[in-house]
Design an enzyme around this catalytic site. Structure first.
Site, PDB file in Angstrom:
ATOM      1  N   LYS A 164       0.996  -1.023  -0.030  1.00 20.29           N
ATOM      2  CA  LYS A 164      -0.267  -0.116  -0.055  1.00 20.29           C
ATOM      3  C   LYS A 164       0.698   1.071  -0.111  1.00 20.29           C
ATOM      4  O   LYS A 164       2.114   1.241   0.354  1.00 20.29           O
ATOM      5  CB  LYS A 164      -0.904  -0.090   1.251  1.00 20.29           C
ATOM      6  CG  LYS A 164      -0.437   0.455   2.478  1.00 20.29           C
ATOM      7  CD  LYS A 164      -1.234   0.699   3.496  1.00 20.29           C
ATOM      8  CE  LYS A 164      -0.707   1.506   4.713  1.00 20.29           C
ATOM      9  NZ  LYS A 164      -0.553   2.885   4.779  1.00 20.29           N
ATOM     10  N   ASP A 193      -2.433  -5.291   2.585  1.00 23.18           N
ATOM     11  CA  ASP A 193      -2.725  -3.954   3.681  1.00 23.18           C
ATOM     12  C   ASP A 193      -2.754  -4.692   4.893  1.00 23.18           C
ATOM     13  O   ASP A 193      -3.376  -5.602   5.159  1.00 23.18           O
ATOM     14  CB  ASP A 193      -4.026  -3.386   3.356  1.00 23.18           C
ATOM     15  CG  ASP A 193      -4.327  -2.478   4.563  1.00 23.18           C
ATOM     16  OD1 ASP A 193      -3.527  -2.514   5.735  1.00 23.18           O
ATOM     17  OD2 ASP A 193      -5.505  -1.559   4.218  1.00 23.18           O
ATOM     18  N   HIS A 194      -1.406  -4.634   5.502  1.00 21.09           N
ATOM     19  CA  HIS A 194      -1.161  -5.493   6.660  1.00 21.09           C
ATOM     20  C   HIS A 194      -2.211  -5.419   7.712  1.00 21.09           C
ATOM     21  O   HIS A 194      -2.373  -6.490   8.525  1.00 21.09           O
ATOM     22  CB  HIS A 194       0.179  -5.106   7.378  1.00 21.09           C
ATOM     23  CG  HIS A 194       0.185  -3.628   7.896  1.00 21.09           C
ATOM     24  ND1 HIS A 194       0.664  -2.657   7.190  1.00 21.09           N
ATOM     25  CD2 HIS A 194       0.153  -3.534   9.197  1.00 21.09           C
ATOM     26  CE1 HIS A 194       0.218  -1.507   7.868  1.00 21.09           C
ATOM     27  NE2 HIS A 194       0.100  -1.895   9.281  1.00 21.09           N
ATOM     28  N   LYS A 198      -3.906  -8.796  10.659  1.00 24.90           N
ATOM     29  CA  LYS A 198      -4.047  -8.925  12.303  1.00 24.90           C
ATOM     30  C   LYS A 198      -5.193  -9.906  12.619  1.00 24.90           C
ATOM     31  O   LYS A 198      -6.202  -9.979  12.088  1.00 24.90           O
ATOM     32  CB  LYS A 198      -4.257  -7.508  12.668  1.00 24.90           C
ATOM     33  CG  LYS A 198      -3.183  -6.647  12.488  1.00 24.90           C
ATOM     34  CD  LYS A 198      -3.329  -5.163  13.134  1.00 24.90           C
ATOM     35  CE  LYS A 198      -2.488  -4.371  12.645  1.00 24.90           C
ATOM     36  NZ  LYS A 198      -1.161  -4.517  13.307  1.00 24.90           N
ATOM     37  N   ASP A 251      -3.462   8.066   3.318  1.00 20.01           N
ATOM     38  CA  ASP A 251      -2.848   6.950   4.177  1.00 20.01           C
ATOM     39  C   ASP A 251      -3.684   5.805   5.043  1.00 20.01           C
ATOM     40  O   ASP A 251      -3.108   4.711   5.167  1.00 20.01           O
ATOM     41  CB  ASP A 251      -1.871   7.801   5.067  1.00 20.01           C
ATOM     42  CG  ASP A 251      -0.828   7.001   5.650  1.00 20.01           C
ATOM     43  OD1 ASP A 251      -0.366   6.443   4.742  1.00 20.01           O
ATOM     44  OD2 ASP A 251      -0.504   6.955   6.776  1.00 20.01           O
ATOM     45  N   HIS A 256      -6.945   0.987   5.415  1.00 24.16           N
ATOM     46  CA  HIS A 256      -7.236   0.493   6.841  1.00 24.16           C
ATOM     47  C   HIS A 256      -8.723   0.618   7.347  1.00 24.16           C
ATOM     48  O   HIS A 256      -9.464  -0.186   7.486  1.00 24.16           O
ATOM     49  CB  HIS A 256      -6.534   1.135   7.784  1.00 24.16           C
ATOM     50  CG  HIS A 256      -4.758   0.967   7.678  1.00 24.16           C
ATOM     51  ND1 HIS A 256      -4.361  -0.228   6.733  1.00 24.16           N
ATOM     52  CD2 HIS A 256      -3.852   1.478   7.834  1.00 24.16           C
ATOM     53  CE1 HIS A 256      -3.293   0.032   6.695  1.00 24.16           C
ATOM     54  NE2 HIS A 256      -2.787   0.982   7.699  1.00 24.16           N
ATOM     55  N   LYS A 356      -2.778  11.014  13.722  1.00 26.22           N
ATOM     56  CA  LYS A 356      -1.400  11.124  14.220  1.00 26.22           C
ATOM     57  C   LYS A 356      -1.338  11.998  15.453  1.00 26.22           C
ATOM     58  O   LYS A 356      -2.148  12.969  15.883  1.00 26.22           O
ATOM     59  CB  LYS A 356      -0.483  11.301  13.319  1.00 26.22           C
ATOM     60  CG  LYS A 356      -0.295  10.400  12.183  1.00 26.22           C
ATOM     61  CD  LYS A 356       1.066  10.477  11.301  1.00 26.22           C
ATOM     62  CE  LYS A 356       1.008   9.591  10.356  1.00 26.22           C
ATOM     63  NZ  LYS A 356       1.535   8.099  10.874  1.00 26.22           N
TER      64      LYS A 356
END
Ligand SMILES: NC(=O)c1ccc[n+]([C@@H]2O[C@H](COP(=O)([O-])OP(=O)(O)OC[C@H]3O[C@@H](n4cnc5c(N)ncnc54)[C@H](OP(=O)(O)O)[C@@H]3O)[C@@H](O)[C@H]2O)c1
Length: 505
Positions: A164, A193-194, A198, A251, A256, A356
């Site tokens: 990504k 997309d890591h 999960k 991002d 996500h 963030k």
């Protein structure tokens, strides 16, 4: 969903990692492959070729990786097994080359061929794009020209894993899809997309569909609203230059947050095959009520962090970060309301936010059930009681909690909210495996369930692109929040206007 890690072993293959000198390779990919090796999930003859422009030898590359693996495993409270590392390291090679040089790709092809013969690999190859996205198109094109893509061939197989972000807007994603599809068939392309690797993300489907008590309640009749928060406690650090071209919408939201939303909102798939699951995810994306440019400009909360404090540490503002222009309009925080316009979710708002430099790192989904009628215990003075909330903690402290009401001991009818809490570590006696371990193994065995299909990427961009464009029209609409806070007050007002509150605040 596919078999658990323990039951699968891929056929012998060579993995080529492009961007081998980079952060992702060092911190995530090689440690994950090494863990798979140590757990006996990889074939004896597997080999890895690191490819990038930096000058290195096989030996210097192995030595660098050994250092970073020690650091990475230490963070996960593992100790490196030196003997296992030596055996594994002898399977790692380095090939220097440019991403836009057909000659260098021809040399890579030769190196792969030699390794195939030396190691008795039947020609299976996994190409992993771990470079910045600007290099993706060149690499794919050159793989194709060098005969390394092998579109349509399944024996031996050739696959490509693309990191990504997949595009920066709808147009660029379509173009990258076009380039990728010219060289590879869709079945050969693994858009990663890591987040999807999960354990808790995969657990969303199990929770919903392997337990009869939840799925019947999983609709507008019983659910008041859903919140999805993905909070990071770090600022942009030294990655300001990269981040400033991206921002929270590109991002985090496009990938996500959209994945989490899809897994929570999708219909049960017909089977657990990759395409059946992804069909349902695409339907959710297509059911999202479009947010027009104008609505985005007025209704999406975008903000940047300013000087503040996180964990007692002074954190400089976003505009003070290296390589961030002093007049940057890029958002580091975004919050908005979405609607899935289908029968199941009619009238149920989904509140999403990500940012963030927030007070702590945590990603969670909370399902807020309808309040009970204002009778019996729910009447003042005991009530109104807090409605039930089911919280899925994606990271860290992975687990699931259900908030409910109970009578406190004593003669009076005192009612208190309590939590039933399942913690992954406590229940299974170990931390969940790193997402990259699962995803790399899936790609190696050809299971695309946890990877994004082209129509899924397209549908996510179709939803997010007008939001980005709408926000860009309003050049000055980026608000501010002090680092260490939960975002600007406008994010609270967004949800409070509907009589609700963020669960994490
Ligand atoms: N780092 C993470 O934790 C993480 C997490 C999730 C996803 N990703 C994604 O994974 C990919 C790689 O991330 P990364 O953090 O490893 O990136 P990186 O360290 O900035 O770059 C990886 C390597 O790519 C090569 N490269 C090619 N073109 C480049 C360019 N224009 N600018 C800089 N380097 C270039 C460089 O090697 P040579 O100069 O030696 O060729 C560099 O060492 C990105 O697409 C990123 O979005 C990263």
């Amino acid at each position: 969903m596919s078999d658990p890690l323990t039951t699968r072993k891929p056929e012998p293959f060579v993995m080529v990692v492009f961007g081998a000198s980079g952060d992702l390779t060092r911190r995530k990919l090689i440690p994950a492959i090494f863990q798979l090796w140590c757990q006996n999930h990889l074939p004896e003859s597997a080999a890895i070729i690191g490819y990038s422009r930096s000058e290195k030898t096989d030996e210097s590359f192995r030595a660098e990786l050994c250092d970073s693996i020690r650091d990475s495993l230490k963070c996960q409270q593992h100790i490196i097994d030196d003997a296992a590392w030596e055996t594994f390291a002898s399977r790692i090679f380095y090939q220097r080359g440019a991403y836009d040089s057909p000659e260098d790709f021809a040399a890579l092809g030769q190196r792969i061929k030699t390794l195939n013969v030396e190691r008795n690999v039947p020609g299976n190859c996994m190409h992993y794009l771990a470079t910045p996205p600007t290099a993706f198109a060149d690499i794919i094109t050159n793989l194709n020209s060098a005969g390394l893509a092998r579109k349509g061939q399944s024996d031996p197989w050739s696959r490509i894993v693309i990191e990504k972000p997949f595009g920066t807007d709808l147009q660029s994603a379509l173009e990258l899809n076009r380039i990728a599809r010219e060289a590879f068939d869709e079945e050969q392309i693994f858009r990663i997309d890591h987040y999807l690797g999960k354990e808790t993300v995969q657990n969303i489907m199990v929770l919903r569909l392997a337990n009869s008590i939840f799925e019947h309640l999983w609709c507008h009749d019983y659910i008041d609203h859903i919140q999805i928060t993905a909070a990071e406690s770090l600022g942009v650090g030294s990655r300001g230059g990269y981040y400033d071209k991206s921002g929270a919408l590109r991002d985090m939201v496009q990938n996500h947050l959209m994945h989490l939303l899809c897994l929570v909102a999708m219909e049960p798939p017909v089977t657990l095959t990759a395409d059946a699951i992804r069909d349902e995810k695409v339907k959710v994306l297509r059911s999202l009520r479009p947010i027009s440019q104008q609505c985005a400009a007025n209704g999406v909360v975008r903000a940047q962090y300013t000087l503040g404090e996180i964990d007692g540490q002074e954190t400089p503002g976003y505009l003070q970060a290296d390589n961030v222009p002093e007049d940057s309009n890029t958002e580091t925080f975004v919050a908005f309301k979405a609607h899935v316009d289908n029968w199941r979710w009619s009238g149920v708002p989904f509140y999403l936010r990500t940012g963030k430099a927030l007070p702590r790192r945590c990603t969670e989904i909370s399902i807020h059930f309808e309040p009970i009628p204002q009778i019996l215990f729910n009447r003042p003075p005991a009530g109104p009681l807090r409605p039930n909330v089911l919280t899925i903690r994606v990271q860290p402290d992975e687990g699931i909690a259900l908030e409910f009401q109970a009578k406190a001991p004593g003669p009076a009818m005192n009612i208190k909210p309590l939590e039933m809490d399942f913690g992954y570590r406590e229940s299974f006696g170990q931390a969940p495996p790193e997402a990259y371990q699962r995803l790399l193994l899936d790609a190696a065995v050809g299971d695309a369930t946890l990877f994004t299909r082209s129509d899924e990427v397209q549908a996510a961009w179709e939803f997010v692109t007008p939001v980005i464009e709408g926000c860009a029209c309003e050049a000055n609409n980026v608000l501010q929040y002090p680092a260490g806070s939960w975002g600007p007050k406008e994010a609270d007002e967004l949800i409070e206007a509907d009589g609700k509150q963020w669960r994490l605040k």
